[in-house]
Design a protein around this motif. Structure first.
Motif, PDB file in Angstrom:
ATOM      1  N   ASN A 294       0.662  -1.481   0.326  1.00  0.00           N
ATOM      2  CA  ASN A 294      -0.171  -0.261  -0.065  1.00  0.00           C
ATOM      3  C   ASN A 294       0.464   1.159   0.144  1.00  0.00           C
ATOM      4  O   ASN A 294       0.117   2.081  -0.173  1.00  0.00           O
ATOM      5  N   GLU A 295       2.002   1.064   0.636  1.00  0.00           N
ATOM      6  CA  GLU A 295       3.486   1.871   0.868  1.00  0.00           C
ATOM      7  C   GLU A 295       4.217   2.362  -0.371  1.00  0.00           C
ATOM      8  O   GLU A 295       4.195   3.340  -0.586  1.00  0.00           O
ATOM      9  N   ARG A 296       4.355   1.454  -1.162  1.00  0.00           N
ATOM     10  CA  ARG A 296       4.922   1.530  -2.243  1.00  0.00           C
ATOM     11  C   ARG A 296       4.792   2.067  -3.452  1.00  0.00           C
ATOM     12  O   ARG A 296       4.276   1.320  -4.226  1.00  0.00           O
ATOM     13  N   ILE A 297       5.345   3.222  -3.349  1.00  0.00           N
ATOM     14  CA  ILE A 297       5.099   3.841  -4.697  1.00  0.00           C
ATOM     15  C   ILE A 297       5.692   3.659  -6.153  1.00  0.00           C
ATOM     16  O   ILE A 297       6.803   3.611  -6.255  1.00  0.00           O
ATOM     17  N   GLN A 298       5.112   2.506  -7.172  1.00  0.00           N
ATOM     18  CA  GLN A 298       6.263   2.577  -8.470  1.00  0.00           C
ATOM     19  C   GLN A 298       5.285   3.042  -9.151  1.00  0.00           C
ATOM     20  O   GLN A 298       4.087   3.269  -9.684  1.00  0.00           O
ATOM     21  N   PHE A 299       5.861   3.376 -10.744  1.00  0.00           N
ATOM     22  CA  PHE A 299       5.126   4.236 -11.869  1.00  0.00           C
ATOM     23  C   PHE A 299       3.937   4.550 -11.145  1.00  0.00           C
ATOM     24  O   PHE A 299       3.085   4.810 -11.882  1.00  0.00           O
ATOM     25  N   LYS A 300       3.620   5.850 -10.545  1.00  0.00           N
ATOM     26  CA  LYS A 300       3.325   6.630 -10.053  1.00  0.00           C
ATOM     27  C   LYS A 300       1.655   6.410  -8.943  1.00  0.00           C
ATOM     28  O   LYS A 300       0.694   6.841  -8.738  1.00  0.00           O
TER      29      LYS A 300
END
Length: 603
Positions: A294-300
């Motif tokens: 839920n917290e890990r942002i990848q490709f926005k």
């Protein structure tokens, strides 16, 4: 014995395969009493405060901290849940002992191993096989945590073949002591135990004998250094050497030659308790993986939004749900059987031993299924964390390593797979489970004309229950033909047994999930169980896939020609859905709920 127990249709061990179980007759985690919920919360609080918050200490081989936490658990009464009140325990039922084992084992395999070795195989043999004097002398100290226990069975040449141990017990000239000499290995809690259950052979006895041995280095007891292990780093594991160790004759446990029976019955309890010990580990891994996703942002966008991650989370949660369902179903069956035996006049000891022994098949099933699910869960947890999952700075790496031992403990999964089918066949031979009649009906059905009626699937789980009934036919078809073909030599065909066992395992696990959900849907409403319904359907879909693969593997291993063609056609017929579920939609629904709750939302 409660009226509820009397009124329930309690199946004997293994009968789930040939008799229908009503959802009202299964126990679920939603049935915990207020007292049990308080026990659960107390165990969770202890784990969060003393274990989870200090998981790095367990990874740094801080054996002293493991021992200190065990002492604290003893002070809270968590070591004596299963021990009768007469010996300073809480005297609670089997479900409550499972519950504590479940929730106290979630944070670290090191503590879980120490706890299981102490409360199970370290204390239970004296509690169930000891005489009154032995129980008064030792069980109270073990229940309160004043003393720590260990269990010395395995030897360098005697692992799965436990009765082949070479450790000797020789009666002294004055007849007052046995002198024990030999080597034991993989002994959990060895570094800080006060008393050990030691198995040795007297003269040329066919079976080994159990002894209660106090840990006194001046009495011919020495230990090797701590083992270097893949996981469970702060679980004290050592080799123990006995050199003419003097043990008073009154410290013989049970009767001479009864050690193998003690060891086997301890394993039955150990197997279902090991399943319990793998449950909260899965919940916590799912929780950590979900928070990270839920917290890990990848490709926005959070990676939780990706279908590949949703698939993993959904499968992890689904397996955990089925594992919970089956574990507590079996635990309550055992508790009820114990109550029935006590009402019939059995002693507490005899009732508990026979109660667990009755469900030895289910204990083996659970041991295999849940230990493999926790390994899969932790492996996917590492994968969701990506590179960070491989780092020792996050708990995923240690969770994966700690999970690996569970497939070896309490008899390897290969041994337990073969045992499950072997014990079922033996029960059938004794007339305890009617396999022959149902197997013959399936054989007749294979040559009959299939029904082309269109069933009504409007009722919840009506199609799923029909598929479950057909999966049972798959097992009966395979096992029945195999028994007919090989007879007593069946146990020599290990790959066939393991394939049949995988089908048996999936039947029990899938049925347990469906019955739990059906029971809860009736009392809480289907809308409230929407995610649980999806998990039950997804688990069954996966179970059908396994049955197809393993059924085919088994059939072609012993059947040829027309017989083989007929059985393969039967397999296809018995694994066919009328309405194929959309598994992608099921996984998405499950994962979205887990994401919304930021973790596993049950328990």
């Amino acid at each position: 014995m409660s009226a509820e127990t009397v009124n329930k249709d309690i199946l004997r061990g293994g009968q789930f395969l040939v008799k229908e179980t009503k959802c009202e007759d299964v126990f679920t985690p939603e049935d915990f009493s207020e007292e049990q919920r308080m026990m659960r919360d107390s165990a969770k609080e202890f784990v969060d405060r003393e274990l989870w918050a200090h998981w790095e200490r367990f990874e740094s081989k801080d054996y002293a901290y493991t021992e200190a936490c065990m002492k604290k658990a003893g002070e809270l009464g968590l070591l004596g849940v299963a021990v009768p009140e007469a010996y300073d325990g809480l005297g609670m039922g089997f479900v409550s002992t499972m519950l504590v084992c479940d929730y106290i084992s979630g944070a670290t395999g090191s503590f879980s191993t120490a706890f299981g070795a102490h409360t199970g195989i370290g204390t239970m043999p004296i509690s169930l096989y000891g005489n009154e004097e032995q129980k008064k002398k030792y069980v109270s100290k073990l229940a309160t945590g004043e003393w720590m226990g260990a269990y010395c069975l395995t030897e360098p040449g005697a692992g799965s073949d436990a009765n082949s141990g070479k450790t000797k017990a020789v009666l002294s000239d004055d007849g007052k002591h046995y002198l024990i000499s030999g080597q034991k290995m993989w002994i959990s809690n060895a570094g800080f135990c006060n008393v050990m259950i030691v198995f040795a052979r007297i003269e040329d006895d066919k079976n080994i004998t159990g002894f209660i041995v106090e840990n006194d280095p001046s009495n011919g007891i020495s230990m090797a250094d701590e083992e270097k292990k893949l996981g469970i780093h702060s679980s004290s594991t050592r080799q123990v050497f006995f050199s003419n160790t003097k043990v008073p004759v009154e410290n013989m446990l049970s009767e001479r030659g009864n050690g193998f029976k003690i060891a086997m019955n301890a394993l039955n309890v150990g197997r279902i308790k090991l399943a319990a010990a793998c449950l909260d580990a899965q919940r916590r891994v799912i929780g950590e993986a979900t928070k990270y996703a839920n917290e890990r942002i990848q490709f926005k966008t959070p990676i939780m939004n990706f279908g590949a991650i949703k698939s993993k989370i959904a499968e992890m949660a689904t397996n955990t749900y089925a594992d919970e369902s089956a574990s507590y179903r079996a635990a309550k069956n055992i508790e009820d059987r114990i109550a029935i035996r006590q009402a019939e006049g059995n002693s507490h000891q005899e009732a508990e031993l026979k109660g667990v022994e009755e469900y030895a098949i289910e204990c083996s099933i659970l041991k295999v299924a849940v230990s493999e699910d926790v390994q899969s869960c932790t492996d996917e947890g590492v994968q969701i964390f990506g590179g960070m999952g491989f780092s020792a700075d996050t708990p995923m790496e240690s969770a994966w390593r700690d999970a690996r031992i569970s497939r070896i403990y309490e008899g390897t999964n290969e041994i337990n797979r073969m045992l499950a089918v072997g014990m079922l066949v033996k029960k059938a031979m004794k007339g305890h489970v009617d396999l022959l009649g149902p197997a013959m009906k399936v054989a007749d059905e294979l040559t009959g004309i299939p029904s082309f009626d269109t069933p009504d699937y409007s009722v919840l789980f009506s199609e799923e229950k029909e598929i479950l009934a057909k999966l049972k036919k798959v097992f009966l078809m395979v096992a029945g033909s195999a028994v007919q073909k090989f007879g007593p030599q069946l146990e020599e065909h290990q790959q066939l047994l393991m394939a049949a066992s995988d089908i048996l395992i999936e039947i029990y696990m899938a049925e347990s999930a469906i019955l739990r959900t059906e029971k809860n849907a009736k009392r809480f409403g289907e809308e409230a169980q929407e995610t649980q319904i999806a998990m039950s359907q997804l688990y069954l879909y996966n179970a059908v896939d396994i049955a197809i693969k393993k059924g085919k593997e088994a059939i072609v291993s012993f059947a040829e020609g027309d017989e083989q063609r007929m059985m393969l056609m039967g397999l296809k017929r018995f694994t066919k859905y009328a309405n194929q579920p959309n598994v992608v939609a099921l996984r998405t629904k499950i994962a979205d709920k887990i994401a919304q709750e930021n973790g596993y939302f049950l328990g």
